[in-house]
Design a protein around this motif. Structure first.
Motif, mmCIF file in Angstrom:
data_model
loop_
_atom_site.group_PDB
_atom_site.id
_atom_site.type_symbol
_atom_site.label_atom_id
_atom_site.label_comp_id
_atom_site.label_asym_id
_atom_site.label_seq_id
_atom_site.Cartn_x
_atom_site.Cartn_y
_atom_site.Cartn_z
ATOM 1 N N ALA A 335 0.843 -1.210 0.000
ATOM 2 C CA ALA A 335 0.000 0.000 0.000
ATOM 3 C C ALA A 335 0.871 1.250 0.000
ATOM 4 C CB ALA A 335 -0.929 -0.008 1.204
ATOM 5 N N LEU A 336 2.002 1.173 0.681
ATOM 6 C CA LEU A 336 2.916 2.330 0.737
ATOM 7 C C LEU A 336 3.523 2.615 -0.636
ATOM 8 C CD1 LEU A 336 5.268 3.070 3.645
ATOM 9 C CD2 LEU A 336 6.137 3.286 1.333
ATOM 10 N N ARG A 337 3.814 1.538 -1.362
ATOM 11 C CA ARG A 337 4.465 1.705 -2.680
ATOM 12 C C ARG A 337 3.452 1.795 -3.817
ATOM 13 N NH1 ARG A 337 8.847 -3.117 -1.609
ATOM 14 N NH2 ARG A 337 10.271 -1.937 -0.282
ATOM 15 N N GLY A 338 2.184 1.453 -3.533
ATOM 16 C CA GLY A 338 1.170 1.475 -4.595
ATOM 17 C C GLY A 338 1.306 0.312 -5.554
ATOM 18 N N THR A 339 1.821 -0.808 -5.047
ATOM 19 C CA THR A 339 1.918 -2.024 -5.870
ATOM 20 C C THR A 339 0.511 -2.428 -6.312
ATOM 21 O OG1 THR A 339 3.699 -2.695 -4.406
ATOM 22 C CG2 THR A 339 2.789 -4.408 -5.839
ATOM 23 N N PRO A 340 0.306 -2.765 -7.602
ATOM 24 C CA PRO A 340 -1.050 -3.144 -8.022
ATOM 25 C C PRO A 340 -1.613 -4.250 -7.134
ATOM 26 C CG PRO A 340 0.363 -2.889 -9.929
ATOM 27 C CD PRO A 340 1.262 -2.777 -8.720
ATOM 28 N N VAL A 341 -2.876 -4.049 -6.749
ATOM 29 C CA VAL A 341 -3.489 -4.975 -5.804
ATOM 30 C C VAL A 341 -3.748 -6.305 -6.513
ATOM 31 C CG1 VAL A 341 -5.878 -4.313 -6.258
ATOM 32 C CG2 VAL A 341 -5.246 -5.052 -3.991
#
Ligand SMILES: NC(=O)C1=CN([C@@H]2O[C@H](COP(=O)(O)OP(=O)(O)OC[C@H]3O[C@@H](n4cnc5c(N)ncnc54)[C@H](O)[C@@H]3O)[C@@H](O)[C@H]2O)C=CC1
Ligand SMILES: O=C(O)/C=C\C(=O)CC(=O)O
Length: 345
Positions: A335-341
């Motif tokens: 979530a901190l890095r915005g990795t695709p969910v």
């Protein structure tokens, strides 16, 4: 608790005050929303003893003290809070300290008006608790008042409400009734929010969204929340991240993590959102609402995660999936890095 719901029904506020014999009210609002305070004050007329317009997000203790002093100085017999969750939270905190009743006119979709949950932030820690005394005596929902709510605030506060529903669906004390409310509240908001992002003045969609936040707020008040609310509570209270946006960014990650461990909740969220993969749809709705792509964009640093983890594991917490530190840290890092969910969940 009384609920008055419908376009134009804010006009019934004086009757709500009279019903409880309140005639020295302090109107509580937030900076930048003077027009709301003015509207309510004009309606209430002689019943208004004064105003307090300094509500802030996460309810700082210093603001609660200042509001209580003003309420005492004015000899008030109650408060009317008009605004979003921040204003409602201040109204509840004043009710908790003074024992005075609060009437609430919500203008966002936070759902706080439906819960006995109070929260106060002091020295970098947010404390919350439940106290039936802070539950508003009356809630006046008037969709007309929300017609100029900016699309971003509509979308993000609506996703905050959906988060209450998602965690209510897998709560240890969920019931058939809370699950019905959660599914229907999610459906209402997921239908209304995309419309409101395009057409903020659409009254039927405004009405549907308020109905959804009413239902989702009830779910929050009636069940025990899990990992998602715990994480948002820490990120807001200790790192001052914005409440609704933090919920919106984090929720898809928690959905992908928790829903596979809660099949009935997963099925209900899929039905309500009209998709096979709720986590991806929640991410899509967050982006549509204008949420930042990651917690990092909100200012959270990887070095902050040690403190988040310390607080998450400082006491046991309800969750449908067992919490292992490396997995929770992995979720937070994503979530901190915005990795695709992940599409699962
Ligand atoms: N105790 C509880 O059960 C719950 C408490 N909360 C609390 O609520 C707070 C967040 O509430 P939100 O409503 O998301 O944010 P908020 O109350 O801070 O409002 C967000 C923004 O919307 C603006 N706004 C409000 N009404 C408007 C209108 N009619 N037109 C234009 N702008 C308007 C406000 O001025 C503010 O800038 C947090 O402090 C959170 O902890 C949230 C959910 C449940
Ligand atoms: O996190 C939420 O949306 C629900 C509860 C609260 O916000 C309570 C609080 O921290 O004020």
């Amino acid at each position: 608790m009384r609920v008055v719901f419908g376009a134009g029904r804010v006009a019934e506020l004086p009757a709500e005050a009279d019903r409880f014999g309140l005639d020295r009210l302090v109107v509580v609002g937030t900076p930048g929303r003077a027009e709301d305070v003015k509207l309510v004050s004009t309606l209430l007329g002689r019943r208004v003893a004064g105003h307090f317009e300094d509500a802030r997000m996460h309810v700082p203790a210093s603001v609660v003290r200042a509001a209580c002093e003003e309420v005492g100085r004015l000899g008030a017999d109650g408060c009317v809070a008009i605004g979003g969750g921040s204003v409602i939270g201040l109204g509840k905190a004043v009710a908790r300290r003074t024992g005075l009743p609060v009437i609430v006119v919500p203008t966002t979709y936070s759902g706080s008006e439906m819960t006995p949950i109070w929260g106060i932030t002091e020295d970098g820690r947010k404390r919350t608790g439940r106290d039936i005394g802070v539950l508003p005596r009356s809630v006046v929902y008037d969709p007309e008042l929300t017609r100029r709510l900016p699309p971003r605030v509509s979308g993000l506060s609506g996703l905050n409400a959906i988060a209450h529903a998602m965690e209510a669906l897998y709560a240890p004390d969920a019931s058939p009734v809370t699950s019905l409310m959660a599914e229907e509240g999610t459906r209402a908001l997921a239908t209304a929010l995309p419309i409101l992002i395009d057409e903020p003045g659409d009254l039927p969609a405004r009405t549907l969204a308020l109905r959804g936040s009413w239902l989702c707020g009830l779910c929050l008040g009636q069940t025990t929340m899990s990992l998602h609310h715990k994480l948002c509570h820490i990120l807001g209270g200790t790192f001052d991240l914005p409440h609704a946006e933090t919920h919106s960014i984090l929720m898809p990650y928690v959905a992908a993590f928790n829903l596979p461990a809660a099949p009935a909740a997963d099925a209900a969220m899929s039905r309500a959102l009209g998709v096979a993969a709720p986590a991806s749809e929640l991410a899509r709705l967050g982006a549509l609402a204008g949420a930042a792509p990651s917690l990092g964009e909100l200012g959270l640093a990887e070095s902050d995660l040690d403190e988040v983890m310390r607080q998450v594991f400082s006491q046991p917490y309800a969750n449908p999936r067992r919490l292992w530190p490396d997995e929770v840290r992995g979720l937070l890092l994503a979530a901190l890095r915005g990795t695709p969910v992940q599409a699962s969940g």
